[in-house]
Design an enzyme around this catalytic site. Structure first.
Site, PDB file in Angstrom:
ATOM      1  N   ALA A   7       0.837  -1.215   0.000  1.00  0.00           N
ATOM      2  CA  ALA A   7       0.000   0.000   0.000  1.00  0.00           C
ATOM      3  C   ALA A   7       0.863   1.254   0.000  1.00  0.00           C
ATOM      4  O   ALA A   7       0.517   2.267   0.603  1.00  0.00           O
ATOM      5  CB  ALA A   7      -0.935  -0.016   1.214  1.00  0.00           C
ATOM      6  N   GLY A   8       2.007   1.162  -0.696  1.00  0.00           N
ATOM      7  CA  GLY A   8       2.892   2.330  -0.788  1.00  0.00           C
ATOM      8  C   GLY A   8       2.436   3.252  -1.902  1.00  0.00           C
ATOM      9  O   GLY A   8       1.244   3.352  -2.197  1.00  0.00           O
ATOM     10  N   LYS A   9       3.423   3.898  -2.527  1.00  0.00           N
ATOM     11  CA  LYS A   9       3.092   4.936  -3.512  1.00  0.00           C
ATOM     12  C   LYS A   9       2.329   4.361  -4.712  1.00  0.00           C
ATOM     13  O   LYS A   9       1.273   4.869  -5.089  1.00  0.00           O
ATOM     14  CB  LYS A   9       4.387   5.615  -3.982  1.00  0.00           C
ATOM     15  CG  LYS A   9       5.094   6.388  -2.858  1.00  0.00           C
ATOM     16  CD  LYS A   9       6.384   7.022  -3.311  1.00  0.00           C
ATOM     17  CE  LYS A   9       7.540   6.056  -3.451  1.00  0.00           C
ATOM     18  NZ  LYS A   9       7.995   5.390  -2.215  1.00  0.00           N
ATOM     19  N   GLY A  11       0.986   1.202  -5.070  1.00  0.00           N
ATOM     20  CA  GLY A  11      -0.201   0.457  -4.652  1.00  0.00           C
ATOM     21  C   GLY A  11      -1.363   1.397  -4.343  1.00  0.00           C
ATOM     22  O   GLY A  11      -2.507   1.161  -4.758  1.00  0.00           O
ATOM     23  N   ARG A  80      13.896   1.373  -6.704  1.00  0.00           N
ATOM     24  CA  ARG A  80      15.319   1.749  -6.875  1.00  0.00           C
ATOM     25  C   ARG A  80      15.532   3.232  -6.550  1.00  0.00           C
ATOM     26  O   ARG A  80      14.625   4.043  -6.676  1.00  0.00           O
ATOM     27  CB  ARG A  80      15.801   1.417  -8.278  1.00  0.00           C
ATOM     28  CG  ARG A  80      15.088   2.145  -9.397  1.00  0.00           C
ATOM     29  CD  ARG A  80      15.748   1.838 -10.729  1.00  0.00           C
ATOM     30  NE  ARG A  80      14.863   2.207 -11.821  1.00  0.00           N
ATOM     31  CZ  ARG A  80      15.285   2.550 -13.030  1.00  0.00           C
ATOM     32  NH1 ARG A  80      16.572   2.555 -13.310  1.00  0.00           N
ATOM     33  NH2 ARG A  80      14.420   2.849 -13.986  1.00  0.00           N
ATOM     34  N   ASN A  93      13.918  -7.991  -3.196  1.00  0.00           N
ATOM     35  CA  ASN A  93      12.493  -8.128  -3.531  1.00  0.00           C
ATOM     36  C   ASN A  93      12.070  -9.572  -3.791  1.00  0.00           C
ATOM     37  O   ASN A  93      10.894  -9.913  -3.619  1.00  0.00           O
ATOM     38  CB  ASN A  93      12.141  -7.215  -4.710  1.00  0.00           C
ATOM     39  CG  ASN A  93      12.010  -5.762  -4.269  1.00  0.00           C
ATOM     40  OD1 ASN A  93      11.936  -5.474  -3.072  1.00  0.00           O
ATOM     41  ND2 ASN A  93      11.985  -4.846  -5.221  1.00  0.00           N
ATOM     42  N   THR A 117       6.147  -5.584  -8.691  1.00  0.00           N
ATOM     43  CA  THR A 117       7.423  -5.348  -8.007  1.00  0.00           C
ATOM     44  C   THR A 117       8.599  -5.571  -8.959  1.00  0.00           C
ATOM     45  O   THR A 117       8.573  -6.493  -9.787  1.00  0.00           O
ATOM     46  CB  THR A 117       7.540  -6.333  -6.811  1.00  0.00           C
ATOM     47  OG1 THR A 117       6.384  -6.197  -6.000  1.00  0.00           O
ATOM     48  CG2 THR A 117       8.785  -6.060  -5.983  1.00  0.00           C
ATOM     49  N   ARG A 149       4.795   5.653 -22.010  1.00  0.00           N
ATOM     50  CA  ARG A 149       5.895   6.633 -22.142  1.00  0.00           C
ATOM     51  C   ARG A 149       6.278   6.824 -23.611  1.00  0.00           C
ATOM     52  O   ARG A 149       6.478   7.951 -24.075  1.00  0.00           O
ATOM     53  CB  ARG A 149       7.100   6.154 -21.330  1.00  0.00           C
ATOM     54  CG  ARG A 149       6.806   6.218 -19.844  1.00  0.00           C
ATOM     55  CD  ARG A 149       7.862   5.549 -19.019  1.00  0.00           C
ATOM     56  NE  ARG A 149       7.580   5.742 -17.612  1.00  0.00           N
ATOM     57  CZ  ARG A 149       7.923   4.906 -16.654  1.00  0.00           C
ATOM     58  NH1 ARG A 149       8.582   3.800 -16.943  1.00  0.00           N
ATOM     59  NH2 ARG A 149       7.622   5.174 -15.402  1.00  0.00           N
ATOM     60  N   HIS A 173      11.252  -5.387 -18.853  1.00  0.00           N
ATOM     61  CA  HIS A 173      10.955  -4.083 -18.242  1.00  0.00           C
ATOM     62  C   HIS A 173      12.231  -3.706 -17.484  1.00  0.00           C
ATOM     63  O   HIS A 173      12.335  -3.855 -16.271  1.00  0.00           O
ATOM     64  CB  HIS A 173       9.744  -4.168 -17.306  1.00  0.00           C
ATOM     65  CG  HIS A 173       9.455  -2.867 -16.615  1.00  0.00           C
ATOM     66  ND1 HIS A 173       9.058  -1.734 -17.285  1.00  0.00           N
ATOM     67  CD2 HIS A 173       9.528  -2.507 -15.312  1.00  0.00           C
ATOM     68  CE1 HIS A 173       8.902  -0.743 -16.432  1.00  0.00           C
ATOM     69  NE2 HIS A 173       9.185  -1.181 -15.225  1.00  0.00           N
TER      70      HIS A 173
HETATM   71  N1  LIG Z   1       6.496  -2.920 -12.941  1.00  0.00           N
HETATM   72  C1  LIG Z   1       6.468  -1.607 -13.011  1.00  0.00           C
HETATM   73  O1  LIG Z   1       6.212  -1.054 -14.081  1.00  0.00           O
HETATM   74  C2  LIG Z   1       6.700  -0.787 -11.771  1.00  0.00           C
HETATM   75  C3  LIG Z   1       6.346   0.568 -11.754  1.00  0.00           C
HETATM   76  C4  LIG Z   1       6.565   1.295 -10.583  1.00  0.00           C
HETATM   77  C5  LIG Z   1       7.104   0.682  -9.453  1.00  0.00           C
HETATM   78  N2  LIG Z   1       7.424  -0.628  -9.529  1.00  0.00           N
HETATM   79  C6  LIG Z   1       7.962  -1.323  -8.369  1.00  0.00           C
HETATM   80  O2  LIG Z   1       6.921  -1.471  -7.414  1.00  0.00           O
HETATM   81  C7  LIG Z   1       7.488  -1.622  -6.103  1.00  0.00           C
HETATM   82  C8  LIG Z   1       6.809  -0.662  -5.125  1.00  0.00           C
HETATM   83  O3  LIG Z   1       7.071   0.661  -5.473  1.00  0.00           O
HETATM   84  P1  LIG Z   1       6.527   1.863  -4.553  1.00  0.00           P
HETATM   85  O4  LIG Z   1       7.059   3.115  -5.127  1.00  0.00           O
HETATM   86  O5  LIG Z   1       5.068   1.718  -4.331  1.00  0.00           O
HETATM   87  O6  LIG Z   1       7.292   1.547  -3.187  1.00  0.00           O
HETATM   88  P2  LIG Z   1       6.858   1.961  -1.697  1.00  0.00           P
HETATM   89  O7  LIG Z   1       8.076   1.821  -0.875  1.00  0.00           O
HETATM   90  O8  LIG Z   1       6.163   3.272  -1.720  1.00  0.00           O
HETATM   91  O9  LIG Z   1       5.796   0.853  -1.289  1.00  0.00           O
HETATM   92  C9  LIG Z   1       6.119  -0.480  -1.134  1.00  0.00           C
HETATM   93  C10 LIG Z   1       5.260  -1.039  -0.041  1.00  0.00           C
HETATM   94  O10 LIG Z   1       5.472  -2.451   0.061  1.00  0.00           O
HETATM   95  C11 LIG Z   1       5.275  -2.782   1.424  1.00  0.00           C
HETATM   96  N3  LIG Z   1       5.792  -4.111   1.713  1.00  0.00           N
HETATM   97  C12 LIG Z   1       7.079  -4.510   1.866  1.00  0.00           C
HETATM   98  N4  LIG Z   1       7.126  -5.819   2.161  1.00  0.00           N
HETATM   99  C13 LIG Z   1       5.853  -6.262   2.201  1.00  0.00           C
HETATM  100  C14 LIG Z   1       5.256  -7.529   2.436  1.00  0.00           C
HETATM  101  N5  LIG Z   1       5.993  -8.610   2.696  1.00  0.00           N
HETATM  102  N6  LIG Z   1       3.902  -7.615   2.393  1.00  0.00           N
HETATM  103  C15 LIG Z   1       3.151  -6.531   2.136  1.00  0.00           C
HETATM  104  N7  LIG Z   1       3.654  -5.310   1.893  1.00  0.00           N
HETATM  105  C16 LIG Z   1       4.997  -5.177   1.918  1.00  0.00           C
HETATM  106  C17 LIG Z   1       5.978  -1.667   2.170  1.00  0.00           C
HETATM  107  O11 LIG Z   1       5.581  -1.611   3.523  1.00  0.00           O
HETATM  108  C18 LIG Z   1       5.568  -0.455   1.357  1.00  0.00           C
HETATM  109  O12 LIG Z   1       4.422   0.162   1.891  1.00  0.00           O
HETATM  110  C19 LIG Z   1       8.997  -1.370  -6.297  1.00  0.00           C
HETATM  111  O13 LIG Z   1       9.664  -2.607  -6.421  1.00  0.00           O
HETATM  112  C20 LIG Z   1       9.059  -0.610  -7.609  1.00  0.00           C
HETATM  113  O14 LIG Z   1      10.306  -0.719  -8.249  1.00  0.00           O
HETATM  114  C21 LIG Z   1       7.247  -1.368 -10.655  1.00  0.00           C
HETATM  115  O1  LIG Z   2      11.911   2.547 -12.995  1.00  0.00           O
HETATM  116  C1  LIG Z   2      11.593   2.077 -11.909  1.00  0.00           C
HETATM  117  O2  LIG Z   2      12.427   1.699 -11.079  1.00  0.00           O
HETATM  118  C2  LIG Z   2      10.136   1.972 -11.539  1.00  0.00           C
HETATM  119  C3  LIG Z   2       9.329   1.381 -12.643  1.00  0.00           C
HETATM  120  O3  LIG Z   2       9.845   0.185 -13.116  1.00  0.00           O
HETATM  121  C4  LIG Z   2       9.102   2.344 -13.779  1.00  0.00           C
HETATM  122  O4  LIG Z   2       9.424   2.021 -14.924  1.00  0.00           O
HETATM  123  O5  LIG Z   2       8.572   3.425 -13.511  1.00  0.00           O
END
Ligand SMILES: NC(=O)c1ccc[n+]([C@@H]2O[C@H](COP(=O)([O-])OP(=O)(O)OC[C@H]3O[C@@H](n4cnc5c(N)ncnc54)[C@H](O)[C@@H]3O)[C@@H](O)[C@H]2O)c1
Ligand SMILES: O=C(O)C[C@H](O)C(=O)O
Length: 304
Positions: A7-9, A11, A80, A93, A117, A149, A173
């Site tokens: 439920a971070g940014k 989520g 990252r 992760n 993730t 993008r 990705h």
């Molecule tokens: N695939 C994509 O296109 C894409 C795009 C953006 C971000 N991401 C990835 O998504 C992930 C999250 O990014 P974010 O910016 O929301 O990060 P964030 O730090 O804001 O949120 C991550 C959340 O995960 C929670 N968490 C950690 N371990 C956990 C567990 N075992 N069970 C439940 N919750 C848990 C944390 O408490 C935190 O609230 C990162 O790995 C980021 O690189 C991927």
């Molecule tokens: O680039 C990142 O680390 C986050 C995500 O994969 C994105 O493409 O926005």
């Protein structure tokens, strides 16, 4: 019910978009941090109340609450920092995603899982293996964001309206992402009719690098990924059968097996309903194969 784990940014934003689009009556946010998913849910519900939208968002720290979910988005884990690649998050992760997916298997055995993730492609592989679900029920979000993008860069370069532009990005990705100008268009007309090759090459580079730029400027990418997640969820919930690039398990397609990588697929009520095999030229195939090698090398180094 749609469940979003993490439920971070991203989520929180995915929950927001899914609620605004009324993709289901109930959306559950799960996180290990006490109070965070509850606070996020309250904040979104207050907004929905003013909008008059009867979608209920709930926050919880109890994985058992995801029972009955049709879709589970896995976006738990670290992001990252400037200077890192997505692959640098592999070890940290992988442990989180493994334990999260064990819980999905335990409580929502009939669901579909959308891994998000990073590094996305290896995390989708772990999700597929740990869940034991049919491959049609595991599809990662990466290419949908990359194409949004690429589409924006095409819009900026041509001046044509965004809705007239179609763009496609497949492969990893990550560092070996494959934006495909040959399969992108303005109103169905190939991009080569609008932009010279040097300009297209520049847009490809920009598409590959722009996430790092956003992270450098604001710390994380949030709205574009949150929206891209909701677009995939929408194609499932509304059975739209949209062709979307997703990280899915290959079993001979594109000449590869036992790997999870971004390819175009028909996404509908049953999840991945068909993988579309594009006729890649030699240059495209070389990059795609390199992407497969990169993901295979990453997954060979983690215990599943
Ligand atoms: N695939 C994509 O296109 C894409 C795009 C953006 C971000 N991401 C990835 O998504 C992930 C999250 O990014 P974010 O910016 O929301 O990060 P964030 O730090 O804001 O949120 C991550 C959340 O995960 C929670 N968490 C950690 N371990 C956990 C567990 N075992 N069970 C439940 N919750 C848990 C944390 O408490 C935190 O609230 C990162 O790995 C980021 O690189 C991927
Ligand atoms: O680039 C990142 O680390 C986050 C995500 O994969 C994105 O493409 O926005």
């Amino acid at each position: 019910m749609i469940t979003i784990i993490g439920a971070g940014k991203v989520g929180g934003d995915a929950a927001l978009f899914s609620a605004l689009k009324k993709l289901d009556d109930q959306i559950l946010l799960l996180d290990v941090v006490e109070g965070l998913p509850q606070g996020e849910a309250m904040d979104i519900n207050h907004m929905l109340s003013e909008q008059g939208i009867d979608v209920e968002v709930k926050g919880s720290n109890d994985f058992a609450d995801m029972k009955g979910s049709n879709i589970v988005v896995v976006v738990a884990g670290s992001g990252r920092k400037p200077g890192m690649t997505r692959m640098d998050l592999l070890k940290i992760n992988a442990t989180i995603v493994k334990s999260v997916v064990e819980n999905v298997k335990k409580y929502a055995d009939n669901s579909m899982i959308i891994p998000v993730t990073n590094p996305l492609d290896p995390m989708a592989y772990i999700t597929y293996k740990v869940s034991g679900f049919d491959r049609s029920r595991v599809f990662g979000m990466g290419g949908m964001l990359d194409l949004s993008r690429f589409r924006q860069f095409i819009h900026e370069a041509t001046g044509h309206s965004r809705d007239s532009i179609r763009a496609l990005v497949i492969g990893e990705h990550g560092e070996n992402m494959l934006p495909l100008p040959r399969f992108s268009s303005v109103s169905g007309i190939p991009l080569s009719s609008f932009l010279p090759k040097e300009k297209l090459d520049e847009l490809i580079q920009n598409t590959k690098q722009v996430a790092a730029k956003v992270i450098e400027l604001k710390g994380a990418t949030v709205h574009a990924p949150g929206n891209a997640i909701s677009a995939i969820v929408e194609s499932v919930m509304r059975d739209r059968k949209q062709v979307i690039p997703v990280a899915t398990y290959l079993d001979g397609e594109y000449g590869h097996s036992d790997v999870t990588i971004g390819v175009p697929a028909v996404i509908g009520r049953k999840g991945v309903e068909k993988i579309i095999e594009l006729d890649l030229n030699d240059e495209e195939k070389q990059i795609f194969d390199k992407a497969v090698e990169s993901v295979k090398s990453a997954i060979s180094g983690i215990e599943i």
